[in-house]
Design an enzyme around this catalytic site. Structure first.
Site, PDB file in Angstrom:
ATOM      1  N   GLU A 142       0.920  -1.398   0.081  1.00  0.00           N
ATOM      2  CA  GLU A 142      -0.020  -0.021  -0.074  1.00  0.00           C
ATOM      3  C   GLU A 142       0.827   1.297   0.106  1.00  0.00           C
ATOM      4  O   GLU A 142       1.329   1.806   1.081  1.00  0.00           O
ATOM      5  CB  GLU A 142      -1.043  -0.346   1.075  1.00  0.00           C
ATOM      6  CG  GLU A 142      -1.898   1.069   1.288  1.00  0.00           C
ATOM      7  CD  GLU A 142      -2.839   1.376   2.126  1.00  0.00           C
ATOM      8  OE1 GLU A 142      -2.451   0.625   3.603  1.00  0.00           O
ATOM      9  OE2 GLU A 142      -3.725   2.236   2.645  1.00  0.00           O
TER      10      GLU A 142
ATOM     11  N   LYS B 131      -2.587  -2.334  -3.052  1.00  0.00           N
ATOM     12  CA  LYS B 131      -3.805  -1.532  -2.292  1.00  0.00           C
ATOM     13  C   LYS B 131      -3.162  -0.010  -2.577  1.00  0.00           C
ATOM     14  O   LYS B 131      -2.396   0.486  -2.384  1.00  0.00           O
ATOM     15  CB  LYS B 131      -3.800  -1.667  -0.628  1.00  0.00           C
ATOM     16  CG  LYS B 131      -4.814  -0.656  -0.110  1.00  0.00           C
ATOM     17  CD  LYS B 131      -5.157  -1.081   1.219  1.00  0.00           C
ATOM     18  CE  LYS B 131      -6.095   0.083   1.916  1.00  0.00           C
ATOM     19  NZ  LYS B 131      -6.647  -0.833   3.036  1.00  0.00           N
TER      20      LYS B 131
HETATM   21  P1  13P Z   1      -9.229   4.343   4.662  1.00  0.00           P
HETATM   22  O1  13P Z   1     -10.126   3.612   3.697  1.00  0.00           O
HETATM   23  O2  13P Z   1      -9.962   4.624   6.032  1.00  0.00           O
HETATM   24  O3  13P Z   1      -8.172   5.057   4.095  1.00  0.00           O
HETATM   25  O4  13P Z   1      -8.229   3.013   5.401  1.00  0.00           O
HETATM   26  C1  13P Z   1      -7.832   2.036   4.707  1.00  0.00           C
HETATM   27  C2  13P Z   1      -6.642   1.634   5.292  1.00  0.00           C
HETATM   28  O5  13P Z   1      -6.238   0.444   5.631  1.00  0.00           O
HETATM   29  C3  13P Z   1      -5.405   2.796   5.153  1.00  0.00           C
HETATM   30  O6  13P Z   1      -4.210   1.839   5.399  1.00  0.00           O
END
Ligand code: 13P
Length: 336
Positions: free
Chosen positions: A177, A219
């Site tokens: 991510e 992600k």
């Molecule tokens: P949000 O969808 O609230 O941004 O959180 C997702 C997430 O896991 C961020 O690491």
């Protein structure tokens, strides 16, 4: 662990019409969410809240897995069923946040790097035994005057690649991510450029570290104008820019991409995902891994009556899961 098993898990995470619920807020982050609605941040409140979310009736219709926090994967329902077992029984894959958060990147004012590689192999081994089959590591890229720097982007990509390789060695699918933060007054073109450079650096690092993309999930953040940019974008503009950026940078062998919500409204997060799927076919399934955009309505309701509003709060979680599951198929329709 064979690549086939990793690939099977990765594909199940992005099964048609299903996505991930992110409930992996650290104790510091859940403290902020609880404070926003006046809930005291105790271990029992955190446990009860995660039980509410995970026991939402029929959640598995639209949710393939949930990302848990270290404390949460060790917790159980009030009847003593460990959360990871409860999830497996309900057909949902347990995931685990394994990074240790962001810290200032020395030499790069205003920028951060994610830490948590020391001892990670042993932690992954334990998380596997506790039932985790995928993991999450979040890097943060801020946009501002003269940032992000190449140093910040490459340092975070390197850490993501080292984490991903360790996950695969331990039989765990890495969710990588790199979040480009939407705070700021930058325009959508700037977000596009930063996201493109970030993803190019990430996939180059994954390649250098021999990470098997077939057993990896991205992600991603969407390509959006900054939250205080004077010129906001339409749903179609965001969807088209995000798709163009992903197609230019993400290999087609990746089994799937899930999005974070990042501070978007519930409706915007769903509408953007839906529009991207309507613009398909795309090289990969596009689904969701939302935290706030899955939970905020439920948390608000629950805060008004911790004992009495559980079913009502669960109904909103189910509704958000259904809307986002439909958006993952491009079949969602905005309420009239
Ligand atoms: P949000 O969808 O609230 O941004 O959180 C997702 C997430 O896991 C961020 O690491």
């Amino acid at each position: 662990m064979s690549i086939e098993q990793l690939a099977e898990t990765a594909l199940a995470m992005v099964a048609p019409g299903k996505g991930i619920i992110a409930i992996d807020e650290s104790n510091a982050t859940i403290a902020k969410r609880f404070a926003g609605v006046g809930i005291e941040n105790t271990e029992e409140h955190r446990r009860a809240y995660r039980e509410l979310l995970l026991t939402t009736p029929k959640l598995g219709d639209y949710i393939s897995g949930a990302i848990l926090y270290d404390e949460t994967i060790r917790q159980s329902t009030k009847d003593g069923v460990p959360f990871a077992r409860l999830m497996a029984e309900r057909g949902m894959i347990p995931g685990i946040k394994v990074d240790k958060g962001t810290f200032p990147l020395a030499g790069c004012p205003g920028e951060v790097v994610t830490e948590g590689l020391d001892g990670l192999r042993a932690r992954l081994e334990e998380y596997y035994k506790l039932g985790a089959r995928f993991a999450k590591w979040r890097a943060v890229i801020n946009i501002g005057d003269d940032i992000p720097s190449g140093t910040c982007i490459d340092s975070n990509a390197h850490a993501l690649a080292r984490y991903a390789a360790l996950c695969q060695e331990q039989g765990i699918v890495p969710m990588v991510e790199p979040e480009v933060i939407m705070d700021g007054s930058h325009d959508i073109e700037t977000c596009f450029e930063v996201t493109e450079v970030t993803l190019r650096s990430l996939f180059a690092s994954l390649y250098e570290h021999s990470v098997m993309l077939e057993g990896t999930i991205l992600k991603a953040s969407m390509v959006l104008p900054g939250s205080t940019c004077a010129e906001q974008a339409t749903v179609e503009e965001v969807a088209a820019a995000t798709l163009q950026c992903l197609k230019a940078t993400v290999p087609a062998t990746l089994p799937g991409i899930v999005f974070l919500s990042g501070g978007q409204s519930d409706e915007a997060a769903t509408a953007h995902l839906n529009a991207m799927n309507q613009m398909g076919p795309n090289p990969w399934p596009l689904s969701f891994s939302y935290g706030r955009a899955m939970q905020s309505a439920a948390l608000k309701l629950w805060s008004q009556d911790l004992a009495g509003n559980v079913a009502a709060a669960q109904a909103t979680v189910y509704a958000r899961a259904r809307d986002n599951g439909l958006a993952a198929l491009g079949q969602w329709q905005a309420a009239a």
